[in-house]
Every structure is written in structure tokens, then in C-alpha cells.
Design a protein around this motif. Structure first.
Motif, PDB file in Angstrom:
ATOM      1  N   GLY A 274      40.516  29.006 100.483  1.00 50.62           N
ATOM      2  CA  GLY A 274      41.889  29.446 100.601  1.00 50.62           C
ATOM      3  C   GLY A 274      42.762  29.137  99.410  1.00 50.62           C
ATOM      4  N   LEU A 275      42.215  28.473  98.375  1.00 51.00           N
ATOM      5  CA  LEU A 275      43.036  28.118  97.222  1.00 51.00           C
ATOM      6  C   LEU A 275      43.252  29.307  96.297  1.00 51.00           C
ATOM      7  N   LEU A 276      42.321  30.244  96.302  1.00 50.71           N
ATOM      8  CA  LEU A 276      42.430  31.421  95.461  1.00 50.71           C
ATOM      9  C   LEU A 276      42.574  32.634  96.355  1.00 50.71           C
ATOM     10  N   ASP A 277      43.641  33.384  96.191  1.00 49.84           N
ATOM     11  CA  ASP A 277      43.897  34.525  97.063  1.00 49.84           C
ATOM     12  C   ASP A 277      43.491  35.843  96.426  1.00 49.84           C
ATOM     13  N   LYS A 278      43.720  36.003  95.117  1.00 48.76           N
ATOM     14  CA  LYS A 278      43.520  37.295  94.467  1.00 48.76           C
ATOM     15  C   LYS A 278      42.506  37.247  93.330  1.00 48.76           C
ATOM     16  N   VAL A 279      42.089  36.081  92.928  1.00 45.21           N
ATOM     17  CA  VAL A 279      41.184  35.974  91.796  1.00 45.21           C
ATOM     18  C   VAL A 279      40.028  35.036  92.128  1.00 45.21           C
ATOM     19  N   LEU A 280      38.930  35.245  91.396  1.00 46.09           N
ATOM     20  CA  LEU A 280      37.754  34.404  91.522  1.00 46.09           C
ATOM     21  C   LEU A 280      37.240  34.048  90.141  1.00 46.09           C
ATOM     22  N   PRO A 281      36.590  32.915  89.969  1.00 38.94           N
ATOM     23  CA  PRO A 281      35.950  32.615  88.696  1.00 38.94           C
ATOM     24  C   PRO A 281      34.851  33.636  88.393  1.00 38.94           C
ATOM     25  N   ALA A 282      34.693  33.968  87.137  1.00 42.26           N
ATOM     26  CA  ALA A 282      33.664  34.914  86.723  1.00 42.26           C
ATOM     27  C   ALA A 282      32.284  34.267  86.802  1.00 42.26           C
ATOM     28  N   LEU A 283      31.260  35.097  86.699  1.00 46.10           N
ATOM     29  CA  LEU A 283      29.842  34.714  86.614  1.00 46.10           C
ATOM     30  C   LEU A 283      29.199  34.414  87.956  1.00 46.10           C
ATOM     31  N   GLY A 284      29.966  34.387  89.032  1.00 44.38           N
ATOM     32  CA  GLY A 284      29.393  34.360  90.359  1.00 44.38           C
ATOM     33  C   GLY A 284      28.797  33.045  90.809  1.00 44.38           C
ATOM     34  N   LEU A 285      28.003  33.141  91.894  1.00 41.36           N
ATOM     35  CA  LEU A 285      27.478  31.954  92.554  1.00 41.36           C
ATOM     36  C   LEU A 285      26.405  31.254  91.725  1.00 41.36           C
ATOM     37  N   THR A 286      25.633  32.022  90.955  1.00 53.07           N
ATOM     38  CA  THR A 286      24.581  31.415  90.134  1.00 53.07           C
ATOM     39  C   THR A 286      25.164  30.383  89.183  1.00 53.07           C
ATOM     40  N   TRP A 287      26.255  30.727  88.542  1.00 57.41           N
ATOM     41  CA  TRP A 287      26.888  29.797  87.611  1.00 57.41           C
ATOM     42  C   TRP A 287      27.579  28.657  88.362  1.00 57.41           C
ATOM     43  N   SER A 288      28.193  28.956  89.500  1.00 60.12           N
ATOM     44  CA  SER A 288      28.887  27.916  90.268  1.00 60.12           C
ATOM     45  C   SER A 288      27.938  26.796  90.666  1.00 60.12           C
TER      46      SER A 288
END
Length: 355
Positions: A274-288
Motif C-alpha cells: 500500500g505504500l506505492l499507489d501509481k508506480v512500481l520499481p522497474a525490473l520486476g520480481l527477479t531483481w527484487s
């Protein structure tokens, strides 16, 4: 091995030799029953042999949970942090950036990501007693040219920014000579820099911080939507190399990341708590999955004149944009945030925090 270093009965040493056991490692790898069967020793002799061998090879003493809770854990590397160069931000992060692992700073353009990284490049050069590593940093640029003019400005204001450090220590540090700038234009160049050039600087003790600004730029350019598998493998290899460097040399890795638009109500958006409403970090779950800690920075509003950290910067920076740093995830910290400003002196945290 030299069996004379073991404080055991000579008959036990003779029995071990008759069993053709050549090293301490073999003794520790054998169970009590197997060692008793091979050596024909009594159970009490085998237990004493195991205990004596373990005492010889152990490198760290046993630590209780109570010692860890009280901060008495004798593992200084795990307990130490790299200071952010600001006591308010250090308080938010539990002392600063962990020395081992990958920390990501993600945010929109002009949120202050590069400013934070440059301040870390200066902070790492202070002695360990003042939150540094007493070494330099490598700044890997993948996009624009390095903002050298702004770096020189930060260097000039170090005595004001780090008021906790004696002036003679600040004046004796050659900040400009201890930051190595690397420019890379593609993924292959980045991999070569990480696998060949950085280990040399780290092994010589010249650097103890690696900053990559930004990691998303190259991967976004070289991999299209149809190359998701190849991109994931490359990111995993890239993350593994960074982790190896970080743990081998006890040096933090800072990776700057960009943001992408998120579809409202999607599972991806909900995964950010819920901290990010309109944006997400790039590169997806693999990088996370490669990250130890993720920090989100953003612009919020203009700072009211009466809310600056101290009188020195209040008069100089009226109308400065107020920014926010949020802890998205970290294994040792709760989700929380802190407001900060960027002024001539550097990145200055505000005292108000929230959870």
C-alpha cells in the motif's frame, strides 16, 4: 596436521592414526559412533576428542540470544553500518546502510537519488568511529555524465554537514581523490566492470562502497518484452556477482533504480504493502529478490520555512522541495518514512518520522 596441538591422551592420538584419519576435518565429519567404531576408543574418549578438536578450529565464540539482544554480539561487521551522513536518516535506518548486501534506492526523477549516493560516497571515507569505512567509493554511471560540479560543492560543505566530526579529520580526508568514476554503456561493460575492475580496487582496500546509477537503464534498453527469460537470468547473474563482492569485502552495494507505472488495483501494486499507489520499481520480481533493502524516495511538497533542521540552512533554503524516504522492505527494520530536503550542504533529514 600436527596432532601435538591437541590436548588429548597420546593413546587417543595413536588410535586416530591407526584409523588412518589424516585431518581435523575428518574427525568433525564423523559421528561419535562412526569415530568410536574406527578408533576402538571409548565413548567418553570420543566425546572429549570431538570437544577438543572443535575448540581448536573454532574462530568465533558462542553467542547467546541475550548478548545479541543487548548489542553485545562480537560480530562487528554485522553490527556496523555505513552512515548516511545525516543523523536523522541514520535513525530511520537503524544506524545506516548495512555493510553486506544490496540496498536499492528507487524513485522518480529529481527525487534526490543521485544526491543521496554522492553523500554516501563522501560518508564512506570517514573513520569507522564516525560511521564510515575509512576508504573510497566507486560510482558507476550508466546514464548521464557524473555531476562532478555538485560533488565538489558537497565536499566544500562537509565540515558543516558533518558537524559531529572534528574539523581536523574532515580537512585531512582527500575526498576528491577517493571516488573512482566508471562509465558503462551496456550490460557487457557493466559485467566486466563488476567482475574484473571492482575486485582489484576492493582487494587493495581502496574502496569500500559501490554505487551503480542506475541499474535499470541498461537492462531496459537491451532487453525487450519478449526477452523476459534472458533478462531474468542476466539479472540473477548480476545480483550474484554483487552479493559475492559485498560479502567477500564487507562493502555495501547501492543500486539506483527507476520507477514504472503500476496498474491500479493489480496484485503488483498490492505487493508493495500500500505504500506505492501509481508506480512500481522497474525490473520486476527477479531483481527484487536480489535485494536486502529497498528505499523509495519521492518529492512531496515545498518545505515550510520553519521546519528546517537547523538555523544554518533555514535562511539559505526557503522554499526548498520537501522529499520523503520510505523503507519498503528490510529484514531488520519496520516500514517507516522520513522527510528530507536537499540543500547546498547535502541531504538533510527532518525530525518528523512515521510508521
Amino acid at each position: 596436521m600436527d596432532w601435538a596441538q591437541l590436548d588429548v591422551n597420546p593413546k587417543v592420538v595413536a588410535a586416530v592414526r591407526r584409523a588412518n584419519i589424516q585431518s581435523i576435518k575428518e574427525i568433525l565429519c564423523l559421528s561419535g559412533s562412526d569415530l568410536q567404531r574406527l578408533t576402538k576408543l571409548s565413548s567418553s574418549d570420543v566425546r572429549y576428542l570431538h570437544k577438543t578438536v572443535a575448540a581448536v578450529v573454532k574462530s568465533d565464540p558462542v553467542v547467546t540470544a541475550l548478548q545479541m539482544y543487548n548489542g553485545e554480539c562480537p560480530f562487528p561487521t554485522q553490527n556496523r553500518k555505513l552512515s548516511m551522513g545525516c543523523p536523522v536518516l541514520d535513525l530511520l535506518l537503524g544506524g545506516g546502510i548495512p555493510l553486506m548486501g544490496i540496498t536499492e534506492i528507487v524513485g522518480e526523477s529529481s527525487a534526490g537519488k543521485t544526491q543521496i549516493c554522492m553523500q554516501l560516497c563522501l560518508s564512506v571515507q570517514f573513520p569507522s568511529s564516525y560511521g564510515g569505512q575509512d576508504a573510497g567509493a566507486v560510482y558507476v554511471c550508466t546514464e548521464d555524465t557524473f555531476p562532478n560540479k555538485r560533488l565538489q560543492q558537497l565536499i566544500a560543505f562537509q565540515s558543516m554537514l558533518r558537524a559531529d566530526v572534528p574539523a581536523d579529520i574532515v580537512n585531512n580526508i582527500k575526498f576528491g581523490n577517493n571516488i573512482f568514476i566508471e562509465h558503462v554503456a551496456d550490460v557487457d561493460s557493466l559485467n566486466h566492470c563488476i567482475s574484473k575492475r571492482l575486485p582489484i580496487l576492493l582487494s587493495r582496500g581502496l574502496i569500500r562502497l559501490v554505487v551503480i546509477d542506475s541499474v535499470a537503464a541498461l537492462f531496459r534498453c537491451e532487453f525487450g518484452a519478449s526477452d523476459s527469460i534472458a533478462k531474468a537470468k542476466c539479472l540473477q547473474k548480476f545480483g550474484a556477482m554483487l552479493h559475492q563482492l559485498s560479502h567477500r569485502f564487507s562493502s555495501p552495494i547501492i543500486c539506483v533504480n527507476q520507477i514504472a507505472d503500476a496498474i491500479s488495483g493489480s496484485s503488483l501494486a498490492q505487493s508493495n504493502f500500500g505504500l506505492l499507489d501509481k508506480v512500481l520499481p522497474a525490473l520486476g520480481l527477479t531483481w527484487s529478490n536480489q535485494l536486502l533493502m529497498r528505499l523509495m524516495v519521492s518529492r512531496t511538497q515545498f518545505c515550510a520555512e520553519g521546519k528546517f533542521p537547523d538555523d544554518k540552512v533555514r535562511a539559505l533554503n526557503s522554499g526548498t522541495v520537501l522529499r520523503r524516504m520510505e523503507i519498503i522492505f528490510a529484514p531488520h527494520l519496520p516500514q517507516s518514512f522520513c522527510n528530507y530536503i536537499i540543500c547546498k550542504e547535502g541531504v538533510r533529514g527532518m525530525k518528523e518520522t512515521g510508521i
